[in-house]
Design a protein around this motif. Structure first.
Motif: not given
Length: 375
Positions: A69-74, A96, A108, A134, A137-138, A141
């Motif tokens: 998935t993408d980092p947002n879960g899509e 990503r 990620v 990961t 990315n955290r 965000r």
């Protein structure tokens, strides 16, 4: 040494060097055949998969088990998969993705992918690199969330400082015109309110909280303090004497009342914007002396209070759901005051209901019965 032997030695050295590069690379390297089957991985990749290269060699990169998935879960569309694009002759950089490892972890990763061609120009393999980002990315965000919080803080301060600033200006002008220096007490009070708002919101922003310490606050006292901090323009204020005490952040509760009063006054006594995108500017207010009345009362069915006005309301929005959606979708240029109201109530754990008022206007109900008494 003959040229042939030199070339053979160079080939052996190149092969040995390539193997060392693969095994010491700090990022994961995966080679895939045209069917999407993993044919080669480096030591770093094997380590990522619990030191068992056999767990990935022969697996398909398109297998559902990876839950790409993408980092947002899509989910990633098949045609957008970096290996699919590489096998189609396209290079991708910096994509990503989130992937599920055999351990169950979902790091990620930043992925680069490129095709490998044979001498005839056909794609025979795809090579992909995966770098675990990961933690980066955290942090990004968190930084983005902090920036949004600071932008929200700036918007709230800009919006809510206008009330006491206007009060201070008005009484300063009046004191200059009349020579009545006692009016400067109102100016001092407005300045105190501005300082209180700035200090409170900045402190909350630093701590990452929406509200500060809670204490028992008399609703009557908070409502009248808000009334004194807003330009009322001839509006009327009717506060029930049977209002009780609530456990709240005193400064933020007063801010809630200020925004409700200001919204009712601005849209009930002056020409305002209209439609689903704009508040009405064609509302018929009757004669020029007409003004809005704001009423604060306790709820009868549950613990809490209501704030209602008899102004024009929001034309074309007549149901609680329509009104709630309007406020939720409003941006910084419209509806900000009501979004601030909702955010303050939500931070206290109160349930907010919005609907048309009894005599026009809007009615806000705040159910505080389920809210925790302490932080």
């Amino acid at each position: 040494m003959t040229p042939g032997r030199d070339k053979h030695a160079q080939d052996e050295l190149s092969a040995e060097l390539l193997e060392q590069v693969l095994e010491t690379s700090p990022i994961n390297i995966v080679v895939v055949d045209p069917a999407g089957t993993i044919t080669l991985v480096n030591g770093r990749t094997a380590s990522s998969f619990e030191d068992e290269t056999s767990m990935v060699i022969g697996e398909s990169v398109f297998a559902p088990k990876w839950e790409l998935t993408d980092p947002n879960g899509e989910p990633i569309a098949p045609e957008d998969h970096p290996v699919s694009r590489a096998l189609n002759g396209e290079e991708t950089y910096g994509m990503r993705l989130a992937v599920t490892l055999p351990s169950g972890e979902r790091p990620v990763v930043r992925t680069n992918a490129a095709p490998i061609y044979d001498e005839a120009g056909n794609v025979v393999y795809a090579v992909a690199t995966l770098e675990d980002i990961t933690e980066m990315n955290r942090r990004q965000r968190e930084l983005a969330a902090k920036n949004r919080q600071l932008e929200s803080l700036a918007s709230v301060l800009s919006h809510d400082l206008r009330n006491p600033l206007a009060i201070a200006r008005g009484y300063t002008d009046l004191a200059q015109e009349t020579g009545d220096l006692s009016l400067l007490e109102k100016v001092d009070a407005a300045h105190d309110r501005m300082e209180e708002l700035v200090d409170s919101l900045l402190l909350l922003a630093r701590r990452g909280h929406a509200i500060g310490p809670k204490e028992p606050v008399a609703l009557v006292t908070s409502a009248y303090a808000a009334w004194e901090s807003v330009e009322t323009e001839g509006a009327s204020f009717d506060v029930g004497t049977d209002l009780e005490t609530v456990v709240a952040d005193r400064i933020r509760l007063q801010q809630l009342f200020e925004n409700l009063i200001r919204n009712a006054v601005e849209h009930g006594t002056t020409s305002t914007r209209t439609g689903r995108e704009e508040l009405a500017d064609t509302v018929d207010h009757g004669d020029d002396e007409a003004s809005v009345t704001i009423t604060v009362r306790p709820l009868t069915a549950t613990e809490g209070f209501s704030v209602e006005d008899d102004g024009p309301g929001i034309p074309e929005l007549t149901t609680p759901r329509e009104l709630a959606e309007y406020i939720d979708q409003s941006d910084d240029t419209k509806g900000l005051g009501l979004k601030i109201v909702h955010a303050i109530a939500d931070a206290h754990g109160w349930t907010t209901t919005i609907g048309p008022g009894t005599d026009g206007g809007l009615r806000f109900e705040f159910d505080v019965s389920e809210a925790p008494d302490e932080d």
